[in-house]
Motif scaffolding. Structure first.
Motif, PDB file in Angstrom:
ATOM      1  N   ILE A  20       0.858  -1.183   0.000  1.00  0.00           N
ATOM      2  CA  ILE A  20       0.000   0.000   0.000  1.00  0.00           C
ATOM      3  C   ILE A  20       0.894   1.234   0.000  1.00  0.00           C
ATOM      4  CG2 ILE A  20      -1.905   1.174   1.166  1.00  0.00           C
ATOM      5  CD1 ILE A  20      -2.529  -1.747   0.294  1.00  0.00           C
ATOM      6  N   GLU A  52      11.919   2.176   3.392  1.00  0.00           N
ATOM      7  CA  GLU A  52      10.538   2.368   3.848  1.00  0.00           C
ATOM      8  C   GLU A  52      10.224   1.288   4.889  1.00  0.00           C
ATOM      9  OE1 GLU A  52       7.570   2.558   0.781  1.00  0.00           O
ATOM     10  OE2 GLU A  52       8.482   4.316  -0.176  1.00  0.00           O
ATOM     11  N   SER A 108       4.440   3.139   4.602  1.00  0.00           N
ATOM     12  CA  SER A 108       5.565   3.623   5.400  1.00  0.00           C
ATOM     13  C   SER A 108       5.301   5.036   5.907  1.00  0.00           C
ATOM     14  CB  SER A 108       6.831   3.617   4.537  1.00  0.00           C
ATOM     15  OG  SER A 108       7.976   3.695   5.351  1.00  0.00           O
ATOM     16  N   PHE A 110       0.071  -1.606  -5.022  1.00  0.00           N
ATOM     17  CA  PHE A 110       1.002  -2.129  -6.023  1.00  0.00           C
ATOM     18  C   PHE A 110       1.526  -3.449  -5.488  1.00  0.00           C
ATOM     19  CE2 PHE A 110       3.284   0.685  -3.168  1.00  0.00           C
ATOM     20  CZ  PHE A 110       4.439  -0.002  -2.867  1.00  0.00           C
ATOM     21  N   ASP A 130      10.297  -2.016   2.617  1.00  0.00           N
ATOM     22  CA  ASP A 130       9.902  -1.833   1.220  1.00  0.00           C
ATOM     23  C   ASP A 130      11.007  -1.027   0.541  1.00  0.00           C
ATOM     24  OD1 ASP A 130       8.699  -1.393  -1.198  1.00  0.00           O
ATOM     25  OD2 ASP A 130       7.198   0.020  -0.413  1.00  0.00           O
ATOM     26  N   LYS A 168      10.478  -1.612  -6.979  1.00  0.00           N
ATOM     27  CA  LYS A 168      10.447  -2.101  -5.608  1.00  0.00           C
ATOM     28  C   LYS A 168      10.695  -3.601  -5.526  1.00  0.00           C
ATOM     29  CE  LYS A 168       7.539   1.617  -3.861  1.00  0.00           C
ATOM     30  NZ  LYS A 168       7.821   1.836  -2.441  1.00  0.00           N
ATOM     31  N   GLU A 204       7.971  -0.831   7.265  1.00  0.00           N
ATOM     32  CA  GLU A 204       6.534  -1.134   7.139  1.00  0.00           C
ATOM     33  C   GLU A 204       6.100  -2.312   8.019  1.00  0.00           C
ATOM     34  OE1 GLU A 204       4.840  -0.911   3.302  1.00  0.00           O
ATOM     35  OE2 GLU A 204       6.326   0.563   2.594  1.00  0.00           O
TER      36      GLU A 204
HETATM   37 ZN    ZN Z   1       6.058   1.209   0.833  1.00  0.00          ZN
END
Ligand code: ZN
Length: 282
Positions: A81, A127, A247, A103, A158, A177, A129
């Motif tokens: 997200i 990031e 994040s 995604f 992430d 990513k 998470e």
């Molecule tokens: Zn993220």
């Protein structure tokens, strides 16, 4: 209970060692976490804290020595997200989305809690998470039904190659990513019964000695249960599926000028109750 994967096998992790679930149950419980997370009721009914340990190497050593694999090796889906914390959307210069912005991180980028990762460009960012591990899953779950579909939670990174993520218009996040080892998850799954409120956990990320992210999962725009319900209105959620829930503020891209990872940087990601990751940029 803490469930992890050691050499591809599902184990219960304790401070004093671990129990190989399939071995100790003589095959009545699955040998992989992907299947085991759908049978936590059976695991809880079978497991006794005084059970013989398979090995007396405990939680801290397992995490430190890199013996833990990714909590789920091959989930059928990995959702992520974007922009789920207001302060992070602001620092990225993007609008907060009216519905969860979804995604994927392709499953081949999953790795364990202490894996190193490459720097495919000079714009690689962090990031921190909270990651949801789906248990029984299902379709069309209401927000009230969502907790029953969740096996537990773990810490995730992430890692993002901004150069590729933000290339093109409209940008397509998923490939940027999904480089090798761009999704450390772990160190283990903390089962949901030990997490009273997934939206009340402190989440932090450090690069070397500098704390860049320090927030609470209570700041999410869409809560964990709202995200699970929303995703299930489109996709069937299956055992072992993972959801990166977004994040908080403090990523490198949000700084003026931006700060990105350099070779040798040590990324430390922690969430209250769930443990931590330590990943080094190659
Ligand atoms: Zn993220």
């Amino acid at each position: 209970m803490r469930i992890a994967s050691v050499a591809g096998r599902a184990v219960v992790v304790r401070d004093d060692g671990f129990v190989d679930v399939a071995l100790a149950s003589e095959g009545t419980l699955p040998s992989e976490t992907t299947a085991l997370v759908a049978q936590l009721d059976r695991l809880a009914a079978w497991y006794r804290p005084d059970m013989d340990l398979t090995e007396t190497i405990g939680a801290t050593e397992l995490a430190r020595d890199g013996r833990l694999g990714p909590v789920v090796a091959s989930p059928s889906q990995v959702f992520a997200i974007g922009l789920n914390y207001r302060t992070h959307a602001l620092e990225m210069g993007l609008m907060t989305p009216p519905k969860p912005m979804v995604f994927t991180k392709f499953p081949s980028c999953l790795t364990h809690a202490t894996a190193s990762f490459p720097l495919p460009s000079d714009e690689v960012d962090w990031e921190a998470e909270l990651v949801v591990v789906i248990g029984s899953g299902g379709r069309d779950l209401t927000v009230e039904q969502a907790p029953g579909a969740i096996a537990g939670y773990c810490v995730g990174q992430d890692i993002s190659n901004r150069a590729l993520q933000l290339l093109g218009s409209p940008a397509q996040f998923s490939l940027g990513k999904s480089h090798r080892n761009f999704a450390p998850v772990g160190p283990w799954i903390t089962t949901a019964d030990e997490v009273p409120d997934p939206n009340d956990l402190r989440i932090q990320c450090r690069v070397n000695d500098t704390v860049y992210q320090d927030a609470s999962t209570s700041d999410m725009i869409f809560t964990v249960f709202q995200i699970v319900s929303y995703l299930s209105s489109v996709c069937a959620l299956r055992p072992g599926d993972l959801i990166f829930t977004g994040s908080p503020a403090g990523v490198g891209q949000g700084h003026r000028p931006p700060i990105f990872l350099r070779s040798g940087d040590v990324l430390t990601t922690t969430i209250e109750r769930l443990g931590g990751l330590r990943n080094v940029a190659e």
